[in-house]
Structure formats: structure tokens, C-alpha cells
Design an enzyme around this catalytic site. Structure first.
Site, PDB file in Angstrom:
ATOM      1  N   ASN A  61      -4.862   2.096 -13.784  1.00  0.00           N
ATOM      2  CA  ASN A  61      -3.918   1.187 -13.121  1.00  0.00           C
ATOM      3  C   ASN A  61      -2.513   1.754 -13.273  1.00  0.00           C
ATOM      4  OD1 ASN A  61      -2.897  -1.286 -11.957  1.00  0.00           O
ATOM      5  ND2 ASN A  61      -2.335  -1.961 -14.024  1.00  0.00           N
ATOM      6  N   GLU A  85       6.817   5.922  -9.072  1.00  0.00           N
ATOM      7  CA  GLU A  85       5.362   5.787  -8.893  1.00  0.00           C
ATOM      8  C   GLU A  85       4.850   6.807  -7.881  1.00  0.00           C
ATOM      9  OE1 GLU A  85       4.626   1.113  -9.933  1.00  0.00           O
ATOM     10  OE2 GLU A  85       4.896   1.623  -7.834  1.00  0.00           O
ATOM     11  N   GLY A 133       0.777  -1.233   0.000  1.00  0.00           N
ATOM     12  CA  GLY A 133       0.000   0.000   0.000  1.00  0.00           C
ATOM     13  C   GLY A 133       0.809   1.285   0.000  1.00  0.00           C
ATOM     14  N   SER A 134       2.058   1.221  -0.448  1.00  0.00           N
ATOM     15  CA  SER A 134       2.859   2.462  -0.424  1.00  0.00           C
ATOM     16  C   SER A 134       2.281   3.503  -1.388  1.00  0.00           C
ATOM     17  CB  SER A 134       4.334   2.178  -0.723  1.00  0.00           C
ATOM     18  OG  SER A 134       4.518   1.800  -2.067  1.00  0.00           O
ATOM     19  N   HIS A 177       1.455   0.378 -13.644  1.00  0.00           N
ATOM     20  CA  HIS A 177       2.242  -0.829 -13.898  1.00  0.00           C
ATOM     21  C   HIS A 177       3.726  -0.468 -13.799  1.00  0.00           C
ATOM     22  CE1 HIS A 177       2.949  -4.848 -15.402  1.00  0.00           C
ATOM     23  NE2 HIS A 177       3.890  -4.346 -16.172  1.00  0.00           N
TER      24      HIS A 177
HETATM   25  C1  GRF Z   1       3.393  -1.109  -7.603  1.00  0.00           C
HETATM   26  O1  GRF Z   1       4.707  -1.327  -7.989  1.00  0.00           O
HETATM   27  C2  GRF Z   1       2.487  -1.021  -8.806  1.00  0.00           C
HETATM   28  O2  GRF Z   1       3.138  -0.650  -9.970  1.00  0.00           O
HETATM   29  C3  GRF Z   1       1.977  -2.418  -8.965  1.00  0.00           C
HETATM   30  O3  GRF Z   1       1.891  -2.925  -7.669  1.00  0.00           O
HETATM   31  C4  GRF Z   1       2.829  -2.280  -6.825  1.00  0.00           C
HETATM   32  C5  GRF Z   1       2.117  -1.856  -5.571  1.00  0.00           C
HETATM   33  O4  GRF Z   1       3.005  -1.432  -4.579  1.00  0.00           O
HETATM   34  N1  GRF Z   1       0.758  -2.430  -9.710  1.00  0.00           N
HETATM   35  P1  GRF Z   1       2.455  -0.800  -3.247  1.00  0.00           P
HETATM   36  O5  GRF Z   1       1.530  -1.810  -2.597  1.00  0.00           O
HETATM   37  O6  GRF Z   1       1.728   0.451  -3.609  1.00  0.00           O
HETATM   38  O7  GRF Z   1       3.650  -0.540  -2.400  1.00  0.00           O
END
Ligand code: GRF
Length: 196
Positions: A108, A180, A19-20, A110
Site C-alpha cells: 500500500n 508518490e 487513479g493518478s 500512504h
Molecule cells: C494517494 O495519495 C495514496 O497515498 C492514497 O490514496 C491516494 C490515491 O490517489 N492511498 P490517486 O487515486 O492515485 O490519485
């Protein structure tokens, strides 16, 4: 309707991992008129549920049967008048009924430069292992609309980072996560505030 009500936007985050990204999105929209209404999750042990609890955000633990062979929770999300569904580490495929109910309202993120390194089974460390094994000199992130295929809908935003000699999947994952966190909340805000 007053002007505050007309500009307020409501998002729901689907996440089943640490969930970061969810945390960054929550932080970004704290005290704004864009609100995270709910965290939707399919794993009872997911770290994101602790984040939701700490933040006082309602959660919905979804069941496979209802999601894939029932109403896909469409009435629940319809009742909430959602403006955007944000997938952030959600691995189940989105059922057609939900895509039809929220056209171009599901996105989404990715952890690679689609269309490369996407599709079924391409998630988490598998993505970074494949990128490194192929000798790529760059990777990156892709934010895209969700359609009926894995990692496939129209691309909203992409940005790259280098893959360097000696990178392990863990090192690359960290670099990608930083990208991200820097971009996903901003892109969500842009989608919700600019006319398309
Ligand atoms: C992220 O790297 C995203 O690209 C993928 O899942 C991961 C989720 O990471 N779809 P987090 O749970 O938000 O840390």
C-alpha cells in the site's frame, strides 16, 4: 518454460479514487515484462475505471459482501497467478483471507510518514489537515506491506518532503502526489525484480 515466461511478472492494482498513481504505474510498465493484469475497484464512479477503459485493462468491481464475508475473491486472484497486489487509493481494509493467500505480496502507499498519521479514517485530505494542524515541518510518503491493521505492515520505503508556512491541505496533497508518482512505480519494480 522459456526465459521470457519465467521473468514475466503480473500485478493487480486495487484503486477506488482518481487513479493518478495507477496511471503512473501503467505508464511505467508499458511494454515491459511486468504487466498490469487488472484494476480492482469498489466504486462504480471512480475515475480509475476510465483510466482502465482507456488503457484496455480489465476491471473487477468488487462487492462488499463477497469481499468481507465471502471468499474475498481469493480464487479469482489465485487463478491469475499474481506476483503483487498494489493498493493505490483503495480504502477498504484487506480481509485476512486475502492477506493469507498472498503473504508479503500486497503493498500500500500512504500519504504521510507512518506510523504517524495512519489508521482508520486517516486518508486523503484528513491526513494533510492533521499534519498541518500538528505543526509538522515535514511529511512524506510510506510504501508498506499490508497486514491485518490499517496502515501498519512492515515499511518498504519512505521519503519526506517539507511542510511550509502557508501550506493548505490541497497544496500539501499536490506535493505528496508528486512524490508518490516519482517513487511508487520504481519501488514496485524493485520489489518484483530483486530477490528478497
Ligand atoms: C494517494 O495519495 C495514496 O497515498 C492514497 O490514496 C491516494 C490515491 O490517489 N492511498 P490517486 O487515486 O492515485 O490519485
Amino acid at each position: 518454460m522459456n526465459s521470457a515466461a519465467s521473468t514475466a511478472k503480473r500485478i493487480v492494482i486495487f484503486a477506488s479514487g482518481a487513479g493518478s498513481n495507477a496511471q503512473k504505474i501503467i505508464d511505467h510498465f508499458r511494454d515491459s515484462d511486468i504487466s498490469v493484469q487488472m484494476i480492482v475497484c469498489n466504486k462504480p464512479q471512480a475515475g480509475v475505471l476510465s483510466i482502465a477503459e482507456r488503457e484496455g485493462i480489465p476491471t473487477l468491481l468488487i462487492e462488499k459482501e463477497r469481499f468481507f464475508r465471502g471468499d474475498a475473491y481469493v480464487p479469482v486472484f489465485r487463478d491469475m497467478s499474481i506476483d503483487l497486489i498494489v493498493l493505490a487509493g483503495f480504502l477498504w481494509k484487506i480481509p485476512q483471507a486475502l492477506i493469507d493467500a498472498f503473504p508479503r505480496k500486497i503493498i500500500n502507499i500512504h500519504p504521510a510518514l507512518l506510523p504517524k498519521y495512519g489508521g482508520k479514517g486517516m486518508y486523503g485530505a484528513f491526513v494533510h489537515e492533521a499534519v498541518i494542524a500538528a505543526g509538522e515541518v515535514q511529511s512524506g510518503i510510506t510504501i508498506h506491506y499490508v497486514d491485518e491493521h490499517y496502515d501498519h505492515g512492515d515499511i518498504v520505503f519512505q521519503t519526506a518532503c517539507p511542510v511550509v508556512e502557508g501550506d493548505t491541505p490541497e497544496i500539501l496533497a499536490k506535493r505528496i502526489h508528486e512524490l508518490e508518482h516519482a517513487h511508487y512505480p520504481r519501488v514496485i519494480e524493485e520489489l518484483l525484480t530483486t530477490k528478497r
